[in-house]
Structure formats: C-alpha cells, structure tokens
Design a protein around this motif. Structure first.
Motif, PDB file in Angstrom:
ATOM      1  N   LYS A  42     -49.575 -18.740 -35.252  1.00 51.12           N
ATOM      2  CA  LYS A  42     -50.009 -17.752 -36.241  1.00 51.12           C
ATOM      3  C   LYS A  42     -49.005 -17.716 -37.378  1.00 51.12           C
ATOM      4  CE  LYS A  42     -51.244 -12.913 -37.017  1.00 51.12           C
ATOM      5  NZ  LYS A  42     -51.508 -11.591 -36.399  1.00 51.12           N
ATOM      6  N   HIS A  43     -49.528 -17.785 -38.595  1.00 50.17           N
ATOM      7  CA  HIS A  43     -48.705 -17.602 -39.781  1.00 50.17           C
ATOM      8  C   HIS A  43     -48.609 -16.108 -40.055  1.00 50.17           C
ATOM      9  CE1 HIS A  43     -46.611 -18.747 -43.353  1.00 50.17           C
ATOM     10  NE2 HIS A  43     -47.490 -18.139 -44.147  1.00 50.17           N
ATOM     11  N   LEU A  44     -47.420 -15.544 -39.925  1.00 54.78           N
ATOM     12  CA  LEU A  44     -47.257 -14.093 -39.889  1.00 54.78           C
ATOM     13  C   LEU A  44     -47.419 -13.423 -41.233  1.00 54.78           C
ATOM     14  CD1 LEU A  44     -44.249 -13.874 -37.416  1.00 54.78           C
ATOM     15  CD2 LEU A  44     -46.692 -13.691 -36.930  1.00 54.78           C
ATOM     16  N   SER A  45     -47.359 -14.162 -42.301  1.00 60.09           N
ATOM     17  CA  SER A  45     -47.515 -13.519 -43.609  1.00 60.09           C
ATOM     18  C   SER A  45     -48.966 -13.217 -43.917  1.00 60.09           C
ATOM     19  CB  SER A  45     -46.946 -14.424 -44.706  1.00 60.09           C
ATOM     20  OG  SER A  45     -47.671 -15.646 -44.784  1.00 60.09           O
ATOM     21  N   THR A  46     -49.883 -13.688 -43.054  1.00 57.12           N
ATOM     22  CA  THR A  46     -51.300 -13.444 -43.259  1.00 57.12           C
ATOM     23  C   THR A  46     -51.709 -12.188 -42.526  1.00 57.12           C
ATOM     24  OG1 THR A  46     -51.735 -15.800 -43.418  1.00 57.12           O
ATOM     25  CG2 THR A  46     -53.626 -14.376 -43.000  1.00 57.12           C
ATOM     26  N   ASP A  47     -52.407 -11.272 -43.174  1.00 57.32           N
ATOM     27  CA  ASP A  47     -52.857 -10.030 -42.568  1.00 57.32           C
ATOM     28  C   ASP A  47     -54.265 -10.223 -42.010  1.00 57.32           C
ATOM     29  OD1 ASP A  47     -51.313  -8.153 -45.207  1.00 57.32           O
ATOM     30  OD2 ASP A  47     -50.552  -8.620 -43.189  1.00 57.32           O
ATOM     31  N   PHE A  48     -54.495  -9.666 -40.808  1.00 58.93           N
ATOM     32  CA  PHE A  48     -55.803  -9.720 -40.189  1.00 58.93           C
ATOM     33  C   PHE A  48     -56.250  -8.311 -39.851  1.00 58.93           C
ATOM     34  CE2 PHE A  48     -56.532 -14.209 -39.522  1.00 58.93           C
ATOM     35  CZ  PHE A  48     -55.254 -14.744 -39.683  1.00 58.93           C
ATOM     36  N   THR A  49     -57.507  -8.025 -40.071  1.00 62.37           N
ATOM     37  CA  THR A  49     -58.075  -6.722 -39.743  1.00 62.37           C
ATOM     38  C   THR A  49     -58.617  -6.741 -38.343  1.00 62.37           C
ATOM     39  OG1 THR A  49     -58.686  -6.365 -42.046  1.00 62.37           O
ATOM     40  CG2 THR A  49     -59.764  -4.988 -40.386  1.00 62.37           C
ATOM     41  N   ILE A  50     -58.151  -5.782 -37.502  1.00 66.70           N
ATOM     42  CA  ILE A  50     -58.573  -5.726 -36.100  1.00 66.70           C
ATOM     43  C   ILE A  50     -59.686  -4.702 -35.945  1.00 66.70           C
ATOM     44  CG2 ILE A  50     -57.801  -5.394 -33.734  1.00 66.70           C
ATOM     45  CD1 ILE A  50     -56.577  -7.759 -35.278  1.00 66.70           C
ATOM     46  N   GLY A 109     -55.770  -1.933 -25.453  1.00 63.44           N
ATOM     47  CA  GLY A 109     -54.900  -2.141 -26.597  1.00 63.44           C
ATOM     48  C   GLY A 109     -53.457  -2.453 -26.289  1.00 63.44           C
ATOM     49  N   VAL A 110     -53.085  -2.539 -24.999  1.00 66.94           N
ATOM     50  CA  VAL A 110     -51.687  -2.781 -24.642  1.00 66.94           C
ATOM     51  C   VAL A 110     -51.236  -4.158 -25.099  1.00 66.94           C
ATOM     52  CG1 VAL A 110     -50.027  -2.934 -22.754  1.00 66.94           C
ATOM     53  CG2 VAL A 110     -51.826  -1.182 -22.697  1.00 66.94           C
ATOM     54  N   ALA A 111     -52.015  -5.199 -24.786  1.00 72.63           N
ATOM     55  CA  ALA A 111     -51.635  -6.555 -25.170  1.00 72.63           C
ATOM     56  C   ALA A 111     -51.533  -6.692 -26.683  1.00 72.63           C
ATOM     57  CB  ALA A 111     -52.644  -7.557 -24.603  1.00 72.63           C
ATOM     58  N   SER A 112     -52.491  -6.111 -27.409  1.00 74.68           N
ATOM     59  CA  SER A 112     -52.452  -6.166 -28.873  1.00 74.68           C
ATOM     60  C   SER A 112     -51.210  -5.480 -29.415  1.00 74.68           C
ATOM     61  CB  SER A 112     -53.710  -5.514 -29.453  1.00 74.68           C
ATOM     62  OG  SER A 112     -54.873  -6.206 -29.071  1.00 74.68           O
ATOM     63  N   GLY A 113     -50.850  -4.345 -28.816  1.00 74.89           N
ATOM     64  CA  GLY A 113     -49.658  -3.633 -29.255  1.00 74.89           C
ATOM     65  C   GLY A 113     -48.392  -4.439 -29.023  1.00 74.89           C
ATOM     66  N   LEU A 114     -48.302  -5.096 -27.875  1.00 74.19           N
ATOM     67  CA  LEU A 114     -47.131  -5.922 -27.586  1.00 74.19           C
ATOM     68  C   LEU A 114     -47.048  -7.109 -28.545  1.00 74.19           C
ATOM     69  CD1 LEU A 114     -47.344  -5.850 -23.692  1.00 74.19           C
ATOM     70  CD2 LEU A 114     -45.466  -4.908 -25.056  1.00 74.19           C
ATOM     71  N   LEU A 115     -48.186  -7.739 -28.813  1.00 73.63           N
ATOM     72  CA  LEU A 115     -48.209  -8.870 -29.739  1.00 73.63           C
ATOM     73  C   LEU A 115     -47.797  -8.438 -31.149  1.00 73.63           C
ATOM     74  CD1 LEU A 115     -51.497 -10.607 -28.568  1.00 73.63           C
ATOM     75  CD2 LEU A 115     -49.208 -11.607 -28.482  1.00 73.63           C
ATOM     76  N   THR A 116     -48.322  -7.305 -31.595  1.00 72.00           N
ATOM     77  CA  THR A 116     -47.981  -6.806 -32.925  1.00 72.00           C
ATOM     78  C   THR A 116     -46.491  -6.521 -33.045  1.00 72.00           C
ATOM     79  OG1 THR A 116     -50.189  -5.849 -33.184  1.00 72.00           O
ATOM     80  CG2 THR A 116     -48.453  -5.000 -34.616  1.00 72.00           C
ATOM     81  N   SER A 117     -45.897  -5.968 -31.985  1.00 70.64           N
ATOM     82  CA  SER A 117     -44.463  -5.690 -31.995  1.00 70.64           C
ATOM     83  C   SER A 117     -43.660  -6.985 -32.071  1.00 70.64           C
ATOM     84  CB  SER A 117     -44.076  -4.906 -30.738  1.00 70.64           C
ATOM     85  OG  SER A 117     -44.673  -3.627 -30.744  1.00 70.64           O
ATOM     86  N   GLN A 121     -60.538 -15.083 -21.765  1.00 70.05           N
ATOM     87  CA  GLN A 121     -60.276 -13.711 -22.196  1.00 70.05           C
ATOM     88  C   GLN A 121     -59.027 -13.639 -23.074  1.00 70.05           C
ATOM     89  OE1 GLN A 121     -60.419 -10.798 -19.045  1.00 70.05           O
ATOM     90  NE2 GLN A 121     -59.251  -9.304 -20.209  1.00 70.05           N
ATOM     91  N   ALA A 122     -57.967 -14.337 -22.647  1.00 76.16           N
ATOM     92  CA  ALA A 122     -56.737 -14.345 -23.445  1.00 76.16           C
ATOM     93  C   ALA A 122     -56.952 -15.070 -24.769  1.00 76.16           C
ATOM     94  CB  ALA A 122     -55.608 -15.008 -22.658  1.00 76.16           C
ATOM     95  N   ARG A 123     -57.675 -16.191 -24.733  1.00 79.97           N
ATOM     96  CA  ARG A 123     -57.946 -16.929 -25.966  1.00 79.97           C
ATOM     97  C   ARG A 123     -58.710 -16.058 -26.965  1.00 79.97           C
ATOM     98  NH1 ARG A 123     -60.805 -22.405 -24.352  1.00 79.97           N
ATOM     99  NH2 ARG A 123     -61.172 -22.354 -26.609  1.00 79.97           N
ATOM    100  N   GLN A 124     -59.676 -15.296 -26.470  1.00 80.49           N
ATOM    101  CA  GLN A 124     -60.448 -14.424 -27.348  1.00 80.49           C
ATOM    102  C   GLN A 124     -59.544 -13.407 -28.034  1.00 80.49           C
ATOM    103  OE1 GLN A 124     -63.385 -12.005 -25.336  1.00 80.49           O
ATOM    104  NE2 GLN A 124     -64.593 -11.735 -27.191  1.00 80.49           N
ATOM    105  N   LEU A 125     -58.608 -12.835 -27.276  1.00 87.55           N
ATOM    106  CA  LEU A 125     -57.671 -11.868 -27.853  1.00 87.55           C
ATOM    107  C   LEU A 125     -56.809 -12.520 -28.924  1.00 87.55           C
ATOM    108  CD1 LEU A 125     -56.081  -9.175 -27.928  1.00 87.55           C
ATOM    109  CD2 LEU A 125     -54.665 -10.099 -26.074  1.00 87.55           C
ATOM    110  N   TYR A 126     -56.234 -13.681 -28.612  1.00 86.18           N
ATOM    111  CA  TYR A 126     -55.357 -14.343 -29.572  1.00 86.18           C
ATOM    112  C   TYR A 126     -56.105 -14.739 -30.847  1.00 86.18           C
ATOM    113  CZ  TYR A 126     -52.056 -14.713 -25.675  1.00 86.18           C
ATOM    114  OH  TYR A 126     -51.203 -14.427 -24.638  1.00 86.18           O
ATOM    115  N   PHE A 127     -57.301 -15.273 -30.686  1.00 85.65           N
ATOM    116  CA  PHE A 127     -58.073 -15.667 -31.866  1.00 85.65           C
ATOM    117  C   PHE A 127     -58.423 -14.452 -32.720  1.00 85.65           C
ATOM    118  CE2 PHE A 127     -59.789 -19.581 -29.409  1.00 85.65           C
ATOM    119  CZ  PHE A 127     -58.603 -20.254 -29.660  1.00 85.65           C
ATOM    120  N   LYS A 128     -58.716 -13.336 -32.053  1.00 84.52           N
ATOM    121  CA  LYS A 128     -59.035 -12.105 -32.783  1.00 84.52           C
ATOM    122  C   LYS A 128     -57.849 -11.633 -33.610  1.00 84.52           C
ATOM    123  CE  LYS A 128     -60.569  -7.328 -32.001  1.00 84.52           C
ATOM    124  NZ  LYS A 128     -60.923  -6.317 -30.969  1.00 84.52           N
TER     125      LYS A 128
END
Length: 210
Positions: free
Chosen positions: A202-210, A137-145, A168-175
C-alpha cells in the motif's frame, strides 16, 4: 477514537479462555496502545487461535505452537530492533473489564529478495483478532495505526503477506487500499498442498474511503 496509550490490559490465561458473550456494536468500543511484556500471554493466545486450529489431528500441538509464539514475542520485546512495535487493541467499553481483543506487529525489514522494494521497508505481521471480536473494526483500527506509525517513521509504503486462500483477510486488505505486489510460489504448494503467499503493498500517501 482509537488511541495509542500505555494502559495495562487484563491478561488472558492459556488454559482459561474468556467467556463468550454476544457483542452489542452500539455500545462496544476499543482502543489501541503499545504492547507491554505483561501482554505476552494474551497476545500469544490471540495469535495462536487465529492461525492454528485446536481441533482435528493436530489439535494436540496447539499448546506447543502457542508456547513458540510466546517465546518469539518475548525475545523481540526483550531486544527490539530500532524500528519495531507491537500494538494491541483492548476493550474499552464503559463498565467492562478491559481485556485484549487483537494485536499486530510492525517493523522495518531489509531484504533484496523482493524485486522493486528498496533497502528498508516497513512490514506488517501477526495481525490477529480474537474470534469473538472479528468484524467489529478491530483489524482495520490496528492497520490504520500501523500506517500512521509508518508515516511517522518517514515511509510512504507498507508491505504484508497474506495466504492466497485467506479470502476474508484479502477482502479486508483490498478494501483498505492494499494491492498485490507479488504472488510467491514454493515447493510447499505442490508437495504439501499449501496455499501460496501474496505480498501486498500500500502506498500510504493515498487516501481511501472506508
């Protein structure tokens, strides 16, 4: 919960890598804060390990590549643009010595070379996680920040590059909701057999469920 704070993390040493120990996801935690000049050695090591191999015919060049990363980071921190930030993730597990486990940079770029992008746009780069701490979850946390900071700066879009063969990175970004904006081909792909770069958006006003 991830927090951006100003605590100082323990530095890695260039020639003394930390001991590899298995991570227990049930008790392991990390936090996120703004990087300081004291973090440069650790961040340089993490980025170098993420993007350059220490093995094989080019292994001898690893210290030089790492030094180049260090100097680039030092220059950006010494005279940062008005909108530029480097974030670091550090281990915050109770009873453990805090140390850096990942990093990312976020800045505003100005370019007319990418079609359909405005005059100024937030751009994410150098996302890297220590090999021992990947898939936690480190990469996801950094991206979210970075996405939160981009919104605070008044932007609704965020861009980054990823190599086409970095599945692997593409999969994370698409997710996380990033989509392909443009596939950039160049002569390196044909003559040096290197992978093309993909510009993601990524359009930031759109919410995505992880």
């Amino acid at each position: 919960m991830n927090k951006i704070n100003t605590k100082l993390a323990l530095k890695y040493r260039f020639f003394h890598p930390c001991q590899q120990q298995p991570i227990n996801p049930a008790c392991w935690q990390f936090q996120i804060r703004t990087a300081t000049p004291a973090d440069l050695i650790s961040v340089s090591q993490i980025i170098a390990e993420s993007f350059h191999s220490q093995q094989g015919i080019w292994g001898w060049a690893f210290p030089l590549l790492r030094l180049g990363i260090y100097e680039d980071l030092r220059h950006r921190m010494a005279s940062p643009p008005s909108r530029h930030i480097c974030l670091v993730a550090f281990e915050a597990t109770t009873g453990a010595v805090n140390h850096l486990v990942g990093s990312v940079e976020l800045g505003v770029r100005y370019s007319d070379s990418w079609s359909q992008i405005g005059m100024g746009f937030p751009y994410l780069s150098n996302l890297a996680v220590h090999p021992q701490y990947r898939r936690h979850g480190v990469a996801s946390g950094l991206l979210t920040s970075c996405e939160k900071i981009s919104r605070d700066w008044g932007f609704e879009d965020l861009y980054l590059h990823v190599l086409e063969n970095n599945h692997q990175a593409r999969q994370l970004y698409f997710k996380l909701g990033y989509r392909v904006h443009k596939v950039e081909s160049n002569w390196n792909k044909f003559f040096l057999k290197r992978s093309s770069q993909m510009l993601l958006h990524k359009h930031l006003s759109t919410d995505f469920t992880i």
